[in-house]
Scaffold this motif. Sequence first.
Motif, PDB file in Angstrom:
ATOM      1  N   UNK A  97       0.682  -1.309   0.030  1.00  0.00           N
ATOM      2  CA  UNK A  97      -0.040   0.119   0.149  1.00  0.00           C
ATOM      3  C   UNK A  97       0.869   1.286  -0.085  1.00  0.00           C
ATOM      4  N   UNK A  98       2.176   1.237   0.788  1.00  0.00           N
ATOM      5  CA  UNK A  98       2.927   2.558   0.720  1.00  0.00           C
ATOM      6  C   UNK A  98       3.534   2.576  -0.720  1.00  0.00           C
ATOM      7  N   UNK A  99       3.869   1.528  -1.322  1.00  0.00           N
ATOM      8  CA  UNK A  99       4.508   1.703  -2.708  1.00  0.00           C
ATOM      9  C   UNK A  99       3.575   2.404  -3.312  1.00  0.00           C
TER      10      UNK A  99
ATOM     11  N   UNK B  60       8.612  10.367   6.615  1.00  0.00           N
ATOM     12  CA  UNK B  60       7.751  10.794   7.535  1.00  0.00           C
ATOM     13  C   UNK B  60       6.453  10.315   7.164  1.00  0.00           C
ATOM     14  N   UNK B  61       6.300  10.656   5.636  1.00  0.00           N
ATOM     15  CA  UNK B  61       4.756  10.412   5.257  1.00  0.00           C
ATOM     16  C   UNK B  61       4.845   8.701   5.088  1.00  0.00           C
TER      17      UNK B  61
ATOM     18  N   UNK C 134       6.093   6.682   7.087  1.00  0.00           N
ATOM     19  CA  UNK C 134       5.757   6.334   8.577  1.00  0.00           C
ATOM     20  C   UNK C 134       4.142   6.519   8.858  1.00  0.00           C
ATOM     21  N   UNK C 135       3.764   7.770   8.528  1.00  0.00           N
ATOM     22  CA  UNK C 135       2.552   7.877   8.846  1.00  0.00           C
ATOM     23  C   UNK C 135       1.336   7.074   8.100  1.00  0.00           C
ATOM     24  N   UNK C 136       1.671   6.808   6.658  1.00  0.00           N
ATOM     25  CA  UNK C 136       0.939   5.764   5.948  1.00  0.00           C
ATOM     26  C   UNK C 136       0.879   4.555   6.448  1.00  0.00           C
ATOM     27  N   UNK C 137       1.760   3.835   7.007  1.00  0.00           N
ATOM     28  CA  UNK C 137       2.103   2.658   7.481  1.00  0.00           C
ATOM     29  C   UNK C 137       1.265   2.579   8.846  1.00  0.00           C
TER      30      UNK C 137
END
Length: 190
Positions: free
Chosen positions: A65-67, A80-81, A83-86
Amino acid sequence: MEDQQNEELVEKKTPVQHALKWGAVVGVIGAIITLLLYVMGPDMMVKWWVGLLSLAVFIGLVIYGGINYRKEIGGYMDFGPAFIHGFVTLAIAGLIGTVINLLLYTVVDPTLPEALSEAAVEQAMSMAEGFGASGDALDQAAENARAQTEGQFSTMGLLKQYFIGLIIYAVLSLITGLIVRRKEKVSDVY
């Protein structure tokens, strides 16, 4: 020309907006896994390798999902983004899982918590025997397993697990954030 103008009008999703969708996806997949394990029986629900396999699937989905988000925003993303996404993905998935377990333990099958506790005790005894324990050591292993599972499947136990899980989700998000991030290469050539 018109496509470029339309593209500029479309706002890019924030990591949180994208992660809400992926959290729902991961949560639904987790709910399906939980229900399949429930159908297989309480013994399967407490096996350590099932938990480990589920964790690997969830981490894989968070990375995927992050990729996916990184590609949507141009192929690069800072830590940062990522980490937030995960973290948001795991927090939403965990919340969905908590609600599913709460419904499963209180509405669908109120006898399930006791069955899970007994299955956990049996598994602990089996593992202790596998390590060569006998007599008092086996009794102690059974007592420890009962103490650990006591209240774990109650409403308060599930809520407590969710909030403790948030700490674990943060650690996992540190790892997935490092995997998902990709910095833009800076060229020395002008």
